[in-house]
Design an enzyme around this catalytic site. Structure first.
Site, short mmCIF file in Angstrom:
data_model
loop_
_atom_site.label_atom_id
_atom_site.label_comp_id
_atom_site.label_asym_id
_atom_site.label_seq_id
_atom_site.Cartn_x
_atom_site.Cartn_y
_atom_site.Cartn_z
N HIS A 188 1.68 2.09 -3.57
CA HIS A 188 0.62 2.91 -4.18
C HIS A 188 0.69 4.35 -3.69
O HIS A 188 0.58 5.30 -4.48
CB HIS A 188 -0.76 2.35 -3.80
CG HIS A 188 -1.13 1.08 -4.49
ND1 HIS A 188 -1.09 0.94 -5.86
CD2 HIS A 188 -1.59 -0.10 -4.00
CE1 HIS A 188 -1.50 -0.28 -6.19
NE2 HIS A 188 -1.81 -0.93 -5.09
N GLU B 23 0.83 -1.21 0.00
CA GLU B 23 0.00 0.00 0.00
C GLU B 23 0.86 1.26 0.00
O GLU B 23 0.48 2.27 -0.58
CB GLU B 23 -0.96 -0.01 1.19
CG GLU B 23 -1.94 -1.18 1.21
CD GLU B 23 -2.76 -1.33 -0.07
OE1 GLU B 23 -2.89 -0.34 -0.83
OE2 GLU B 23 -3.27 -2.43 -0.32
#
Length: 597
Positions: free
Chosen positions: A390, A387
């Site tokens: 991202h 994550e």
């Protein structure tokens, strides 16, 4: 099992800080009303765009409203997800969604209005400095021109949208809400609920009786409705074919890939290259059969771990592992991750009502935000690194590109996240002195590759086959779908697996087949990430800088294929897929050697 804490019981430092978007809910309320009040400003352009100056003004207005709305929506959806039981925030998210529809409706005239401008004129205007930030947008609009219909036809298609989406909505409702499964039983006779959420976890059990029971429970239910589900899938394929025909594309795949400007050769090369390397997956299934000590390897034995290791990891330990692993990307990259950890980008722990899973979110003008539901294990460490991949990608793109091109295409969306996982796995493998933990990491990498490259490519091959069959006039009956899927499954997993009738019906439980040529991007993204991470690990700081400058900072300032090419991966060739296969082979060699020592 300890009872989940309530949201208000969370320690502040473990929650995301949304006051950097709006200081309070009242401030959000004002912002929502301010955006809503701007609906109507677009009216001045509805009579047509007659000059370059009017085009600049319209594009800048649309972008400005989009940025302001983005903050309104993100604040509401993050507040909702931190506690879905909170009626206030559920209402706020609902209101934000309603506002999105209003804005979209208000600006629906814009694309047809641009189509009224001659293509050469639009191209000439785009070369002006005042439209520099919109040049690629305009180029994409001109490329769509042959496939845009008249105003009347476009309106008719828009009105038909809900009808054409009925097969998908019917499937999703049936699959997620109405379809139920018998309970599974383990070797002691203990019962377990089988749901879409628990199925794969049950297949990971060391109890083979439980795995078999869960497998048969799930697929026997799908078998009972296979004729109905074949019709919903045929319906969505029909809608894709209808859309491609009326818009003048040669096939439904051409239209789907054109949305991201991806050459069809990329799709074909992926399938061909993976097919040429299926011997590696066959070798892996043979090894799985041997290590599990089975006379017959069944499809319900494919998910169970080959290494049993309870790899504990606290959130504090995870941060240290992650930061060290990302050092090859340089001080600036690591400092951004530290900023996120220190300044509450992450909502760490589970609480009552919190949305499950994990994601990275945010919008232009906000911090990236990461939702976690932290459990003390190494899988959550990899999720955190994923994550942050991202989030830092979004951070760089938003800092270096104007709002209209600060996002990035779905074709490249998983590259930065998977890249981080690759760096982490390499670092941990080299630093750990525990053989069992090293084997655990290798097993996880092999399984990740199997699930993301081999399996998703098999899905992509199935998806294209059924579209091609329908385009040639052949009905997609349950029997035909079972035949096509069953043959593909045998081809991919090889002779080590003893097959049964159930696995040929797996197509019925895969929602991605309703998403119009989406799944291939998982495999291409994973392959690109494997290639880029290897380049950075072997090439040092200059290669890392190229990855950051030519990929992470670029947003959608170029076509996704070109952005990847400039970063060092040419997805129009088979080379990245070949390199990914080599990566899998190397990990398989390592695993075999280590487990047999």
């Amino acid at each position: 099992m300890a009872e989940l804490m309530k949201r208000e019981e969370q320690q502040l430092e473990n929650t995301w800080d949304l006051t950097t978007i709006f200081e309070s809910d009242d401030a959000w309320e004002k912002a929502l009303k301010d955006v809503e009040a701007r609906i109507g400003e677009e009216e001045k352009f509805k009579s047509g765009i007659k000059t370059k100056e009017e085009l600049v003004e319209a594009l800048e207005l649309e972008r400005e409203i989009d940025v302001d709305f983005g903050k309104v929506y993100v604040y509401a959806h993050l507040k909702h997800d931190q506690d879905t039981s909170n009626d206030l925030y559920s209402g706020m998210e609902s209101r934000a969604r309603t506002l999105a529809v209003k804005i979209s409706s208000a600006w629906s005239f814009f694309l047809p209005a641009l189509m009224e401008i001659d293509a050469d004129t639009l191209t000439e205007w785009a070369d002006d400095e005042s439209l520099k930030e919109f040049k690629l947008d305009i180029e994409k609009i001109n490329k769509r021109r042959p496939h845009v219909l008249s105003d009347k036809e476009e309106k008719l298609l828009a009105e038909a949208g809900e009808v054409l989406s009925t097969p998908t909505s019917t499937y999703m409702m049936f699959n997620n809400a109405d379809l139920t499964f018998d309970k599974a039983k383990d070797k002691e006779g203990k019962e377990y609920s089988v749901t879409q959420g628990t199925f794969v976890d049950l297949l990971k059990s060391n109890d083979r009786v439980l795995r078999k029971s869960a497998y048969e429970s799930l697929y026997s239910s799908y078998q009972g409705f296979e004729n109905t589900m074949s019709k919903t899938l045929e319906g969505v394929v029909n809608s894709h074919i209808f859309s491609s025909k009326v818009r003048g594309y040669k096939s439904s795949r051409e239209q789907a890939l054109a949305n991201n400007h991806i050459p069809e050769a990329v799709y074909d090369q992926l399938v061909e290259t993976v097919n040429n390397n299926l011997h590696l997956l066959h070798r892996y299934t043979e090894l799985r059969k041997e290590l599990l000590g089975l006379d017959e390897l069944k499809m319900y034995d494919i998910y169970t771990p080959l290494v049993n290791e309870d790899f504990k990891m606290s959130y504090e330990e995870a941060q240290e592992w992650m930061l060290n692993a990302l050092e090859p990307l340089g001080d600036e990259y690591v400092s951004i991750v530290k900023e996120g950890l220190d300044n509450r980008w992450v909502d760490v722990y589970e609480n009552k009502g919190k949305r499950s899973g994990a994601y990275s979110s945010g919008t232009y003008g906000t911090n990236p935000y990461i939702l976690m539901n932290w459990q003390d294990n190494v899988d959550n460490l990899f999720t955190l690194a994923h994550e942050f991949g991202h989030s830092v990608h979004s951070y760089y793109s938003r800092k270096n590109q104007p709002a209209n091109i600060s996002g990035y295409s779905i074709f490249v969306a998983e590259v930065a996240s998977t890249f981080n996982e690759a760096l982490l796995a390499d670092y941990m493998y080299n630093k750990l002195d525990d053989k069992k933990k090293q084997l655990y990491l290798l097993n996880e990498q092999l399984e990740g590759f199997r699930g993301t490259v081999f399996r998703q490519t098999m899905f992509a091959e199935f998806e294209h086959k059924i579209h091609s069959l329908k385009e040639s006039g052949e009905p997609l009956t349950a029997g035909k779908l079972n035949e096509v899927y069953g043959e593909l499954n045998k081809k991919y997993y090889g002779d080590a697996v003893s097959y049964d009738e159930f696995i040929s019906r797996e197509w019925a439980r895969i929602p991605h087949f309703y998403m119009n040529y989406y799944v291939y991007q998982y495999a291409t993204g994973y392959s690109a990430a494997a290639t880029l991470s290897k380049q950075v690990l072997e090439g040092g700081s200059q290669v890392a800088e190229r990855y950051i400058n030519e990929f992470l900072k670029k947003g959608s300032s170029n076509y996704p294929i070109e952005i990847l090419k400039n970063a060092g991966v040419d997805m129009t060739t088979s080379e990245p897929i070949e390199k990914a296969m080599k990566f899998f082979e190397e990990k398989l060699d390592q695993f075999e050697k280590l487990i047999k020592e």
